[in-house]
Design an enzyme around this catalytic site. Structure first.
Site, PDB file in Angstrom:
ATOM      1  N   VAL A 216      89.688  81.560  48.658  1.00  0.00           N
ATOM      2  CA  VAL A 216      90.816  82.399  49.079  1.00  0.00           C
ATOM      3  C   VAL A 216      92.149  81.753  48.713  1.00  0.00           C
ATOM      4  O   VAL A 216      93.036  82.393  48.122  1.00  0.00           O
ATOM      5  CB  VAL A 216      90.774  82.678  50.609  1.00  0.00           C
ATOM      6  CG1 VAL A 216      91.947  83.549  51.020  1.00  0.00           C
ATOM      7  CG2 VAL A 216      89.469  83.350  51.000  1.00  0.00           C
TER       8      VAL A 216
ATOM      9  N   LYS B 117      78.389  87.409  64.126  1.00  0.00           N
ATOM     10  CA  LYS B 117      78.354  86.331  63.141  1.00  0.00           C
ATOM     11  C   LYS B 117      77.052  85.574  63.330  1.00  0.00           C
ATOM     12  O   LYS B 117      76.579  85.410  64.463  1.00  0.00           O
ATOM     13  CB  LYS B 117      79.536  85.381  63.356  1.00  0.00           C
ATOM     14  CG  LYS B 117      79.911  84.605  62.140  1.00  0.00           C
ATOM     15  CD  LYS B 117      80.949  85.332  61.310  1.00  0.00           C
ATOM     16  CE  LYS B 117      81.433  84.501  60.150  1.00  0.00           C
ATOM     17  NZ  LYS B 117      82.501  85.174  59.413  1.00  0.00           N
TER      18      LYS B 117
ATOM     19  N   GLY C 264      94.146  74.085  51.683  1.00  0.00           N
ATOM     20  CA  GLY C 264      92.838  74.550  51.220  1.00  0.00           C
ATOM     21  C   GLY C 264      92.978  75.523  50.061  1.00  0.00           C
ATOM     22  O   GLY C 264      93.478  76.636  50.245  1.00  0.00           O
ATOM     23  N   VAL C 265      92.589  75.057  48.861  1.00  0.00           N
ATOM     24  CA  VAL C 265      92.668  75.951  47.704  1.00  0.00           C
ATOM     25  C   VAL C 265      91.257  76.253  47.197  1.00  0.00           C
ATOM     26  O   VAL C 265      90.920  76.038  46.048  1.00  0.00           O
ATOM     27  CB  VAL C 265      93.585  75.397  46.584  1.00  0.00           C
ATOM     28  CG1 VAL C 265      95.039  75.573  46.954  1.00  0.00           C
ATOM     29  CG2 VAL C 265      93.280  73.929  46.278  1.00  0.00           C
ATOM     30  N   GLY C 266      90.426  76.745  48.118  1.00  0.00           N
ATOM     31  CA  GLY C 266      89.082  77.190  47.769  1.00  0.00           C
ATOM     32  C   GLY C 266      89.168  78.609  47.259  1.00  0.00           C
ATOM     33  O   GLY C 266      90.168  79.022  46.658  1.00  0.00           O
TER      34      GLY C 266
HETATM   35  P1  NAD Z   1      86.191  77.652  50.601  1.00  0.00           P
HETATM   36  O1  NAD Z   1      85.138  76.768  51.162  1.00  0.00           O
HETATM   37  O2  NAD Z   1      86.032  78.212  49.224  1.00  0.00           O
HETATM   38  O3  NAD Z   1      87.608  76.906  50.646  1.00  0.00           O
HETATM   39  C1  NAD Z   1      88.032  76.073  51.664  1.00  0.00           C
HETATM   40  C2  NAD Z   1      88.774  74.913  51.035  1.00  0.00           C
HETATM   41  O4  NAD Z   1      89.344  74.115  52.057  1.00  0.00           O
HETATM   42  C3  NAD Z   1      87.867  73.998  50.203  1.00  0.00           C
HETATM   43  O5  NAD Z   1      88.417  73.831  48.917  1.00  0.00           O
HETATM   44  C4  NAD Z   1      87.840  72.696  51.010  1.00  0.00           C
HETATM   45  O6  NAD Z   1      87.718  71.547  50.185  1.00  0.00           O
HETATM   46  C5  NAD Z   1      89.177  72.758  51.703  1.00  0.00           C
HETATM   47  N1  NAD Z   1      89.293  71.962  52.917  1.00  0.00           N
HETATM   48  C6  NAD Z   1      88.385  71.772  53.911  1.00  0.00           C
HETATM   49  N2  NAD Z   1      88.901  70.993  54.874  1.00  0.00           N
HETATM   50  C7  NAD Z   1      90.171  70.705  54.501  1.00  0.00           C
HETATM   51  C8  NAD Z   1      91.220  69.939  55.081  1.00  0.00           C
HETATM   52  N3  NAD Z   1      91.066  69.325  56.247  1.00  0.00           N
HETATM   53  N4  NAD Z   1      92.404  69.873  54.430  1.00  0.00           N
HETATM   54  C9  NAD Z   1      92.571  70.479  53.236  1.00  0.00           C
HETATM   55  N5  NAD Z   1      91.610  71.215  52.636  1.00  0.00           N
HETATM   56  C10 NAD Z   1      90.426  71.306  53.250  1.00  0.00           C
HETATM   57  O7  NAD Z   1      86.383  78.814  51.674  1.00  0.00           O
HETATM   58  P2  NAD Z   1      87.155  80.202  51.492  1.00  0.00           P
HETATM   59  O8  NAD Z   1      86.166  81.264  51.212  1.00  0.00           O
HETATM   60  O9  NAD Z   1      88.319  80.012  50.587  1.00  0.00           O
HETATM   61  O10 NAD Z   1      87.668  80.437  52.981  1.00  0.00           O
HETATM   62  C11 NAD Z   1      88.790  79.740  53.488  1.00  0.00           C
HETATM   63  C12 NAD Z   1      88.989  80.119  54.945  1.00  0.00           C
HETATM   64  O11 NAD Z   1      89.222  81.515  55.057  1.00  0.00           O
HETATM   65  C13 NAD Z   1      87.771  79.828  55.861  1.00  0.00           C
HETATM   66  O12 NAD Z   1      88.241  79.475  57.138  1.00  0.00           O
HETATM   67  C14 NAD Z   1      87.073  81.171  55.923  1.00  0.00           C
HETATM   68  O13 NAD Z   1      86.301  81.289  57.119  1.00  0.00           O
HETATM   69  C15 NAD Z   1      88.254  82.113  55.919  1.00  0.00           C
HETATM   70  N6  NAD Z   1      87.927  83.449  55.433  1.00  0.00           N
HETATM   71  C16 NAD Z   1      87.424  83.610  54.175  1.00  0.00           C
HETATM   72  C17 NAD Z   1      87.133  84.890  53.710  1.00  0.00           C
HETATM   73  C18 NAD Z   1      86.626  85.137  52.314  1.00  0.00           C
HETATM   74  O14 NAD Z   1      86.643  86.280  51.861  1.00  0.00           O
HETATM   75  N7  NAD Z   1      86.197  84.112  51.596  1.00  0.00           N
HETATM   76  C19 NAD Z   1      87.347  85.999  54.557  1.00  0.00           C
HETATM   77  C20 NAD Z   1      87.883  85.800  55.835  1.00  0.00           C
HETATM   78  C21 NAD Z   1      88.162  84.507  56.257  1.00  0.00           C
END
Ligand code: NAD
Length: 365
Positions: A194, A90, A190-192
């Protein structure tokens, strides 16, 4: 931990690298663009190390190094348990993504990656987009996460969400004897990228979903599209729910939150959910909460970039590989039960066994 034990911990850079078992750590520094990055190469026994690049405004270099070391070790286990022929790595870039990311900055980073001759392959992570990969790709071929129009796999999040959903189903099967999610209550933190797709899968199957996020805008969007109920950021831990799905940042499973949980299952997409792997893995077990190891059930994204790295990207093959997450998750939960160990420990054991076995066949005979 008593004072004597604390004194034994070696916090020097080499002390940390040795403790975590890394092969190589690369510090990148470029004065003209202001680029400061750390590439943590954990283990390359199974193949070249592939792992995303995260850009974050770390409070200190030490914090950045710790993140690079923890995340890259997780990637080794993720690739190993998913039966991919990849090592774990990473990269973290220290700085403000909104202000510092320019073409020159990203291309300079691409040159650093290129200098490793294919030992490290990059992809997107937090604060890095497909368009950033295009700039990096101008200086190196060791890049994935490119747009579909350029032969890449595009956004990995839908595949990650799908794998996480299968990990939830496998955990539900283990705990309730049926994988049916109808009527189950799930709290998604967290509704980003994923979390948003995960909610879609859950709602489609009749689960009652609660969501929380820092962003009111995202909450509004996901709630109105899915019918999920919004809860406060801190309230999620006390919710009467069957499943807690952490999909925000890491370390949300800790000594303060675990005693508050009322759920039977923790299964989500966030990386490094356990603040302290061993201690909190066992704390969940002692509370009779089934934990689906994060590095297994969030492997969909890695599977997506692996397909891209192999060349001739196929979405169908990507999803077929991701489907194996269900069986592997059940296997791990059963192994943990049989051996009386935490599921995190069982997953690490399974990953390390594969690395050891494949490592042996690579030795000269
Ligand atoms: P993202 O940044 O799109 O979404 C994360 C969401 O969490 C955001 O909407 C943010 O506002 C919210 N957030 C942050 N802190 C918070 C809190 N304390 N309480 C509530 N919500 C909070 O990221 P993503 O791509 O959706 O990834 C989410 C997680 O999954 C991360 O930990 C990432 O490392 C992991 N992950 C993602 C992928 C991928 O394909 N995107 C793959 C493996 C792991």
């Amino acid at each position: 931990m008593d004072v004597n034990e604390l004194e034994k911990i070696d916090n020097s850079v080499f002390g940390q690298i040795t403790e975590m078992g890394h092969e190589q750590v690369v510090f990148c520094n470029d004065q003209s663009t202001g680029l400061k990055a750390i590439i943590g190469i954990h283990n390359t026994v199974l193949g070249p190390a592939l792992g995303g690049t995260r850009m974050w405004n770390y409070a200190s270099d030490t914090e950045a190094l710790t993140d690079a070391l923890r995340l890259s070790r997780g990637m080794t286990y993720k690739a190993a348990i998913t039966c991919l022929n990849l090592g774990g790595c990473k990269a973290v870039i220290i700085g403000d993504a909104a202000k510092q990311k320019t073409e020159a900055f990203l291309r300079r980073f691409g040159k650093f990656i290129n200098s490793l001759g294919g030992k490290y392959w990059t992809a997107e992570d937090v604060n890095m987009k497909t368009s950033d990969m295009q700039y990096i790709g101008m200086e190196t071929k060791y890049v994935t996460g490119l747009p579909e129009t350029m032969g890449g796999g595009g956004d990995p999040s839908p595949v990650t969400a799908y794998g996480t959903y299968l990990g939830i189903k496998a955990s539900v099967k283990k705990v309730y004897g049926t994988e049916d999610l109808k009527g189950k209550t799930v709290g998604v933190q967290g509704v980003g990228q994923v979390g948003m797709y995960l909610v879609e899968h859950l709602v489609k199957e009749g689960a009652k979903v609660y969501i929380t996020d820092i962003s009111q805008e995202k909450l509004k969007k996901v709630a109105s599209a899915s019918g999920a109920t919004v809860v406060g950021m801190d309230d999620i831990y006390d919710l009467d729910m069957d499943i807690y799905a952490p999909c925000a940042l890491g370390a949300t499973l800790n000594s303060a939150t675990i005693p508050r949980l009322k759920c039977q299952i923790v299964a989500g997409a966030a990386n490094n959910q356990l603040a302290e792997e061993k201690k909190h893995g066992y704390m969940l077990m002692d509370r009779n909460i089934t934990y689906a190891p994060d590095f297994l059930i969030n492997a969909g994204g890695l599977i997506n970039v692996y397909e891209e790295y192999r060349g001739d990207y196929s979405r169908k093959r990507t999803y077929t590989t991701a489907e194996k997450i269900y069986e592997t998750c059940l296997q791990i939960l059963n192994l943990a039960e049989d051996e009386g160990i935490s599921s995190q420990e069982a997953a690490i054991q399974m990953a390390e066994n594969r690395i050891a076995a494949i490592g042996k066949i690579k030795l000269p005979h």
